[in-house]
Design a protein around this motif. Structure first.
Motif, PDB file in Angstrom:
ATOM      1  N   LYS A   1      -2.328  81.214  -0.150  1.00 30.03           N
ATOM      2  CA  LYS A   1      -1.042  80.979  -0.797  1.00 30.03           C
ATOM      3  C   LYS A   1      -0.607  82.140  -1.690  1.00 30.03           C
ATOM      4  N   ASP A   2      -1.526  82.696  -2.474  1.00 37.31           N
ATOM      5  CA  ASP A   2      -1.145  83.783  -3.386  1.00 37.31           C
ATOM      6  C   ASP A   2      -0.656  85.011  -2.618  1.00 37.31           C
ATOM      7  N   ILE A   3      -1.232  85.275  -1.462  1.00 37.27           N
ATOM      8  CA  ILE A   3      -0.789  86.410  -0.641  1.00 37.27           C
ATOM      9  C   ILE A   3       0.569  86.097  -0.018  1.00 37.27           C
ATOM     10  N   ARG A   4       0.740  84.864   0.507  1.00 42.10           N
ATOM     11  CA  ARG A   4       2.039  84.482   1.087  1.00 42.10           C
ATOM     12  C   ARG A   4       3.142  84.598   0.049  1.00 42.10           C
ATOM     13  N   LYS A   5       2.851  84.132  -1.172  1.00 50.72           N
ATOM     14  CA  LYS A   5       3.850  84.177  -2.243  1.00 50.72           C
ATOM     15  C   LYS A   5       4.174  85.620  -2.627  1.00 50.72           C
ATOM     16  N   LYS A   6       3.146  86.429  -2.818  1.00 45.75           N
ATOM     17  CA  LYS A   6       3.326  87.826  -3.225  1.00 45.75           C
ATOM     18  C   LYS A   6       4.137  88.611  -2.185  1.00 45.75           C
ATOM     19  N   MET A   7       3.896  88.317  -0.891  1.00 45.82           N
ATOM     20  CA  MET A   7       4.564  89.056   0.183  1.00 45.82           C
ATOM     21  C   MET A   7       5.846  88.383   0.667  1.00 45.82           C
ATOM     22  N   GLY A   8       6.141  87.191   0.132  1.00 44.17           N
ATOM     23  CA  GLY A   8       7.347  86.481   0.538  1.00 44.17           C
ATOM     24  C   GLY A   8       7.284  86.003   1.985  1.00 44.17           C
ATOM     25  N   ILE A   9       6.104  85.629   2.447  1.00 41.35           N
ATOM     26  CA  ILE A   9       5.921  85.168   3.827  1.00 41.35           C
ATOM     27  C   ILE A   9       6.410  83.731   3.935  1.00 41.35           C
ATOM     28  N   ARG A  10       7.267  83.493   4.908  1.00 35.65           N
ATOM     29  CA  ARG A  10       7.865  82.180   5.126  1.00 35.65           C
ATOM     30  C   ARG A  10       7.377  81.582   6.445  1.00 35.65           C
ATOM     31  N   PRO A  11       7.376  80.254   6.563  1.00 35.49           N
ATOM     32  CA  PRO A  11       6.998  79.612   7.823  1.00 35.49           C
ATOM     33  C   PRO A  11       7.860  80.119   8.978  1.00 35.49           C
ATOM     34  N   GLY A  12       7.235  80.362  10.105  1.00 32.49           N
ATOM     35  CA  GLY A  12       7.953  80.821  11.288  1.00 32.49           C
ATOM     36  C   GLY A  12       7.990  82.328  11.456  1.00 32.49           C
ATOM     37  N   GLU A  13       7.625  83.084  10.425  1.00 32.36           N
ATOM     38  CA  GLU A  13       7.613  84.537  10.568  1.00 32.36           C
ATOM     39  C   GLU A  13       6.545  84.941  11.568  1.00 32.36           C
ATOM     40  N   GLU A  14       6.799  86.052  12.253  1.00 36.02           N
ATOM     41  CA  GLU A  14       5.863  86.522  13.267  1.00 36.02           C
ATOM     42  C   GLU A  14       5.115  87.751  12.769  1.00 36.02           C
TER      43      GLU A  14
END
Length: 84
Positions: free
Chosen positions: A16-29
């Motif tokens: 989660k901390d990496i997804r948040k930091k990088m702004g990764i959203r569901p569905g991204e490839e």
């Protein structure tokens, strides 16, 4: 950096901390590349952005000139490799 596991379907959760930091959203490839037997790299892969960049870079290209240059280079390579 985070620790994660592969589930029974082969999925890996990005912490989660990496997804948040990088702004990764569901569905991204992501493009996944193996570096060696123990290392993989994931790179965000945005087809729309890639196509927009290609279109931007293609503007102003003279297609006739590109065709002529490609033909010349093909002939040069053929001569070099095959003596044609």
């Amino acid at each position: 950096m985070g620790l994660t596991k592969v589930d029974t379907k082969g999925r890996v959760v990005i912490p989660k901390d990496i997804r948040k930091k990088m702004g990764i959203r569901p569905g991204e490839e992501f493009l996944i590349t193996e570096i060696d037997g123990d290392t993989i790299v994931m790179k965000r892969f945005d087809v729309k952005k890639m196509l927009e960049e290609m279109i931007k870079n293609a503007k102003g290209i003279n297609l006739e000139e590109l065709k002529e240059e490609t033909e010349k280079e093909g002939n040069r390579v053929a001569k070099e490799l095959y003596g044609l």
